[in-house]
Write a protein that holds these residues in place. Structure first.
Motif, mmCIF file in Angstrom:
data_model
loop_
_atom_site.group_PDB
_atom_site.id
_atom_site.type_symbol
_atom_site.label_atom_id
_atom_site.label_comp_id
_atom_site.label_asym_id
_atom_site.label_seq_id
_atom_site.Cartn_x
_atom_site.Cartn_y
_atom_site.Cartn_z
ATOM 1 N N TYR A 1 0.824 -1.212 0.000
ATOM 2 C CA TYR A 1 0.000 0.000 0.000
ATOM 3 C C TYR A 1 0.857 1.260 0.000
ATOM 4 C CZ TYR A 1 -4.786 -1.740 0.266
ATOM 5 O OH TYR A 1 -5.995 -2.287 -0.042
ATOM 6 N N SER A 2 1.923 1.275 0.809
ATOM 7 C CA SER A 2 2.731 2.498 0.846
ATOM 8 C C SER A 2 3.499 2.659 -0.468
ATOM 9 C CB SER A 2 3.647 2.527 2.069
ATOM 10 O OG SER A 2 4.508 1.432 2.085
ATOM 11 N N LYS A 3 3.922 1.528 -1.064
ATOM 12 C CA LYS A 3 4.592 1.638 -2.367
ATOM 13 C C LYS A 3 3.647 2.195 -3.425
ATOM 14 C CE LYS A 3 8.404 -1.609 -2.205
ATOM 15 N NZ LYS A 3 8.762 -3.043 -2.212
ATOM 16 N N ALA A 4 2.413 1.668 -3.436
ATOM 17 C CA ALA A 4 1.451 2.088 -4.457
ATOM 18 C C ALA A 4 1.083 3.560 -4.295
ATOM 19 C CB ALA A 4 0.205 1.207 -4.375
ATOM 20 N N LEU A 5 0.811 3.968 -3.056
ATOM 21 C CA LEU A 5 0.390 5.357 -2.849
ATOM 22 C C LEU A 5 1.547 6.321 -3.131
ATOM 23 C CD1 LEU A 5 -1.809 7.311 -2.072
ATOM 24 C CD2 LEU A 5 -1.263 6.953 0.344
ATOM 25 N N THR A 6 2.749 5.941 -2.702
ATOM 26 C CA THR A 6 3.912 6.796 -2.964
ATOM 27 C C THR A 6 4.112 6.954 -4.474
ATOM 28 O OG1 THR A 6 4.932 5.975 -0.940
ATOM 29 C CG2 THR A 6 6.369 7.113 -2.482
ATOM 30 N N LEU B 1 -5.694 1.725 9.561
ATOM 31 C CA LEU B 1 -5.063 1.626 8.241
ATOM 32 C C LEU B 1 -4.423 2.948 7.827
ATOM 33 C CD1 LEU B 1 -6.773 0.019 5.083
ATOM 34 C CD2 LEU B 1 -5.277 1.999 4.925
ATOM 35 N N GLY B 2 -5.188 4.035 7.951
ATOM 36 C CA GLY B 2 -4.714 5.332 7.487
ATOM 37 C C GLY B 2 -3.492 5.828 8.238
ATOM 38 N N ARG B 3 -3.467 5.589 9.541
ATOM 39 C CA ARG B 3 -2.315 6.030 10.338
ATOM 40 C C ARG B 3 -1.086 5.200 10.009
ATOM 41 N NH1 ARG B 3 -3.274 7.458 16.441
ATOM 42 N NH2 ARG B 3 -4.166 9.505 16.180
ATOM 43 N N ASP B 4 -1.284 3.906 9.798
ATOM 44 C CA ASP B 4 -0.172 3.023 9.452
ATOM 45 C C ASP B 4 0.437 3.447 8.120
ATOM 46 O OD1 ASP B 4 0.813 -0.009 10.237
ATOM 47 O OD2 ASP B 4 0.849 0.311 8.087
ATOM 48 N N LEU B 5 -0.446 3.809 7.193
ATOM 49 C CA LEU B 5 -0.022 4.151 5.841
ATOM 50 C C LEU B 5 0.568 5.558 5.753
ATOM 51 C CD1 LEU B 5 -0.021 3.419 2.799
ATOM 52 C CD2 LEU B 5 -2.400 4.198 2.703
ATOM 53 N N ALA B 6 -0.108 6.535 6.375
ATOM 54 C CA ALA B 6 0.281 7.938 6.237
ATOM 55 C C ALA B 6 1.709 8.183 6.727
ATOM 56 C CB ALA B 6 -0.703 8.836 6.987
ATOM 57 N N GLY B 7 2.048 7.585 7.874
ATOM 58 C CA GLY B 7 3.381 7.796 8.440
ATOM 59 C C GLY B 7 4.473 7.275 7.519
ATOM 60 N N SER B 8 4.223 6.151 6.872
ATOM 61 C CA SER B 8 5.208 5.583 5.956
ATOM 62 C C SER B 8 5.377 6.445 4.710
ATOM 63 C CB SER B 8 4.767 4.197 5.464
ATOM 64 O OG SER B 8 4.650 3.324 6.522
ATOM 65 N N VAL B 9 4.245 6.828 4.144
ATOM 66 C CA VAL B 9 4.293 7.584 2.886
ATOM 67 C C VAL B 9 4.948 8.946 3.110
ATOM 68 C CG1 VAL B 9 2.877 8.665 1.098
ATOM 69 C CG2 VAL B 9 2.364 6.338 1.868
ATOM 70 N N PRO C 1 -6.744 4.988 -14.491
ATOM 71 C CA PRO C 1 -6.021 3.827 -13.960
ATOM 72 C C PRO C 1 -4.527 4.135 -13.845
ATOM 73 C CG PRO C 1 -7.395 3.241 -15.863
ATOM 74 C CD PRO C 1 -7.311 4.737 -15.820
ATOM 75 N N PHE C 2 -3.912 3.582 -12.808
ATOM 76 C CA PHE C 2 -2.491 3.778 -12.592
ATOM 77 C C PHE C 2 -1.880 2.404 -12.301
ATOM 78 C CE2 PHE C 2 1.240 4.714 -9.937
ATOM 79 C CZ PHE C 2 1.887 5.657 -10.732
ATOM 80 N N ALA C 3 -0.833 2.065 -13.041
ATOM 81 C CA ALA C 3 -0.237 0.735 -12.879
ATOM 82 C C ALA C 3 0.940 0.790 -11.927
ATOM 83 C CB ALA C 3 0.210 0.211 -14.242
ATOM 84 N N VAL C 4 0.968 -0.145 -10.988
ATOM 85 C CA VAL C 4 2.110 -0.272 -10.079
ATOM 86 C C VAL C 4 2.601 -1.712 -10.151
ATOM 87 C CG1 VAL C 4 2.887 -0.090 -7.689
ATOM 88 C CG2 VAL C 4 1.187 1.500 -8.543
ATOM 89 N N ASP C 5 3.917 -1.862 -10.237
ATOM 90 C CA ASP C 5 4.522 -3.179 -10.378
ATOM 91 C C ASP C 5 4.650 -3.832 -8.999
ATOM 92 O OD1 ASP C 5 5.559 -5.107 -12.025
ATOM 93 O OD2 ASP C 5 7.633 -4.408 -11.773
ATOM 94 N N LEU C 6 3.684 -4.688 -8.658
ATOM 95 C CA LEU C 6 3.711 -5.337 -7.344
ATOM 96 C C LEU C 6 3.500 -6.832 -7.528
ATOM 97 C CD1 LEU C 6 1.356 -2.937 -5.334
ATOM 98 C CD2 LEU C 6 3.811 -3.205 -4.941
#
Lengths: 369, 283
Positions: free
Chosen positions: A108-113, A131-139, A209-214
């Motif tokens: 999730y953090s890779k995709a959002l970043t 979820l949002g707090r876990d993600l926001a701090g990383s991004v 659409p946005f493609a992320v290599d995961l």
């Protein structure tokens, strides 16, 4: 020093200077984004509340409002986009990948970043959920930008910078925080901290659409299973129409039953102020206020609660606040609409009985049904 | 195994008072405590050390007096304490804090042995951001698992940890590789009271104290106010509503007061009655 990003921004002296001179490389950051939080196909209502705020900010800035929707490929993605349009988004970026089926920090953090770096928003809002707090701090750390948590008010200044207001000093004061020289300006808000905007059925928007290599084999954390909460474990406190809560004015843990009794008669949810949780009188999922739940009921009855700011920010969205407190100078009377200066322990049983009498003709005989 | 617990010394918020005239925090005489959420992470680290062997190091960044909290953590049972203190750290926001802590964690790994798990508090009671743990994890490329309600297994041999994470609507059971950064949920364990011999040991223990340079930080512009992208521009008390609460007269008996209050509620917001009737009738 940063492992996450080898090249730290050319910091120079005065990285956080008060001078509002946005560095050249951030000048093409534009538009307001909301991360649309979806778990098991359901969009968290906080995302719609944020779209309501985002719409306000975007209109003031004269830019577009976008949602970012990610998850496993399937109809849920389209549905989340349509819901986002109905609540005010002009467009949605969608990232579909089987790896995104359930939340994990890494994908999730890779995709959002990646989508932020590609499309460069000036403001990015997320819900202050687990979820949002876990993600926001990383991004924010990867992007090396500012992040303001648990905002209770979001606004745009005359010079177009985001003014994010939140409680500070353990909830005794409020402060307004800016991210002046970095982009995007990130902020989170807790569920129910912002009003739910009006839903406009059939309102349309663009899907980008946005493609992320995961790939699953690259993701280290594995989900072994998911144990859904039983319904009986869930409290509906945040979304209840009527809430009764107690505070230190109850004097002893046994008197919390008086709050529960009134709640039962009213068909209301019950809650408490922070000290009662800290003293272990009431479980933490019943805490109302900055570190607990934010509520927006039609009627809120606060019994024996003094009304510190950390409590106030959690209840200010209530339509009608009724305070019961022995101290007529208690801060709760500064923001309650109605009050009675009396001892909650003596008064609550009488109030419960009075409501019972009034409502008894309407009380359905649940045993019969 | 090597467990490091990041803790923060915070003012006991239950005892913070705001000056009624100047609206500033009255800091005098406010006692400090270890951030309560950190204690659940400390306890979990101590439990797994007791189970699988190893050491628990506690780390804090703060003024010299933050060593009080480190000593307290030693009395609870930690093996070693590191204080990161330097005037360059003053005014750090969460990004600058995670930068300094990551540097110290690297140095701890080099000096005292490779770190398997970094524990952080779920959030603090003074800042309430929940951002520093994720910041540290990202900077050190640790697997990040927040809001953990239970750690089921720590396997030193294959370097994995199995745990339960609270998420919206349920619990995720996860397995990940070490090193990892974990934050524990409140109530996930019962924090122990220190033993007498730990207290005696703590009283004599030497706390390792590092400044920025000693922690391996070369670029101090990444620290403190200068390293913080966020700027606090205004601190204020919320303005009271234009009107204070309308007070209902206390009647001769609680019953009379109750009737008066209900009448006042209905007068103020007549629609409430319909809502209450709906709720009472179970819809």
């Amino acid at each position: 020093m940063s492992d996450a990003k080898p090249a730290a921004p050319a910091a120079g002296a005065g990285r956080a200077s008060m001078k509002k001179e946005l560095p050249e490389r951030f000048r093409n950051h534009k538009h307001v984004w909301v991360f649309i939080e979806m778990e098991r196909g359901v969009v968290h209502p906080v995302s719609f509340e944020l779209l309501g705020q985002g719409r306000k900010l975007a209109d003031k800035l004269g830019v577009e409002l976008a949602g970012v929707v990610m998850g496993a490929p399937g109809p849920d993605i389209l549905h989340a986009c349509q819901e986002s349009f109905a609540y005010g988004a002009d467009l949605c970026y969608t990232i579909e990948n089987p790896v995104l089926a359930d939340y994990r920090n890494e994908p999730y953090s890779k995709a959002l970043t990646a989508v932020v770096e590609a499309h460069k928003p000036e403001i990015l809002l997320l819900g202050a959920t687990t979820l949002g707090r876990d993600l926001a701090g990383s991004v924010a750390t990867t992007l090396l930008t500012g992040l303001t948590a648990d905002c209770t008010e979001l606004n745009v200044d005359d010079d177009k910078s985001l003014a994010a207001t939140r409680p500070t000093f353990g909830g005794s004061l409020l402060c307004t925080i800016y991210t002046l020289n970095f982009r995007p300006q990130m902020a989170t808000a807790r569920p129910r901290a912002m009003p739910m905007p009006e839903r406009k059925e059939g309102r349309e928007g663009r899907i980008v659409p946005f493609a992320v290599d995961l790939h699953e084999q690259d993701i280290i954390t594995k989900i072994l299973s998911f144990i859904p909460d039983r319904d009986s474990n869930k409290t509906n406190l945040a979304f209840a129409d009527v809430v009764v809560a107690g505070g230190m004015g109850l004097q002893g843990p046994e008197n919390f039953q008086l709050v529960k009794n009134l709640a039962a008669v009213l068909g209301a949810e019950y809650g408490c102020s922070r000290p009662l949780v800290q003293k272990g009188w009431v479980p933490s999922d019943r805490q109302i206020g900055q570190t607990g739940k934010t509520i927006r009921p039609k009627l809120y009855i606060a019994a024996g609660i003094s009304g510190a700011i950390q409590h106030r920010v959690g209840v200010e969205g209530a339509d009608l606040i009724v305070a019961i407190n022995t101290d007529k100078n208690a801060p709760i009377y500064d923001f309650a609409h109605l009050g009675i200066v009396t001892d909650a322990v003596r008064f609550l049983p009488a109030l419960t009985e009075a409501f019972r009498k009034r409502l008894s003709p309407h009380t359905r005989d649940r045993m019969a049904g | 195994m090597h467990f490091v617990v990041c803790i923060k010394q915070v003012p006991d918020s239950a005892q913070i008072r705001v000056h009624p005239v100047t609206n500033t925090i009255m800091r005098q005489g406010v006692p400090t405590i270890i951030n309560p959420y950190d204690l659940f992470s400390l306890e979990e680290a101590l439990r797994w050390r007791d189970k699988v062997g190893g050491e628990v190091t506690v780390l804090t960044m703060g003024p010299p007096m933050a060593s009080d909290s480190l000593r307290k953590a030693l009395t609870i049972g930690a093996d070693r304490a590191v204080l990161l203190t330097d005037r360059f750290f003053a005014g750090s926001d969460t990004l600058a804090t995670s930068f300094a802590l990551s540097a110290a964690l690297k140095k701890i790994g080099e000096t005292f042995g490779k770190i398997d798990i970094v524990f952080c508090g779920k959030q603090t009671i003074d800042g309430d951001t929940a951002q520093v743990g994720p910041g540290v994890a990202k900077r050190l490329s640790l697997e990040q698992i927040t809001y953990v309600s239970a750690i089921n297994e720590v396997n030193g041999e294959d370097g994995t940890v199995t745990l339960e994470r609270r998420s919206e609507g349920g619990v995720q059971v996860l397995k990940t590789n070490l090193p990892a950064m974990i934050t524990m949920l409140e109530g996930s364990n019962t924090v122990r009271r220190g033993r007498i011999d730990d207290a005696l040991r703590a009283a004599r223990a030497e706390i390792v104290s590092w400044n920025a340079k000693e922690a391996g930080i070369e670029d101090v512009t990444m620290c403190g106010l200068r390293g913080s992208p966020t700027v606090v521009k205004k601190v204020f008390a919320p303005s009271p509503r234009a009107e204070k609460a309308a007070l209902v007269e206390v009647g001769a008996t609680p019953a009379a007061s109750a009737e008066a209050l209900i009448e006042a509620v209905l007068a103020k917001s007549p629609k409430i009655e319909d809502d209450l009737i709906k709720l009472a009738s179970g819809f």
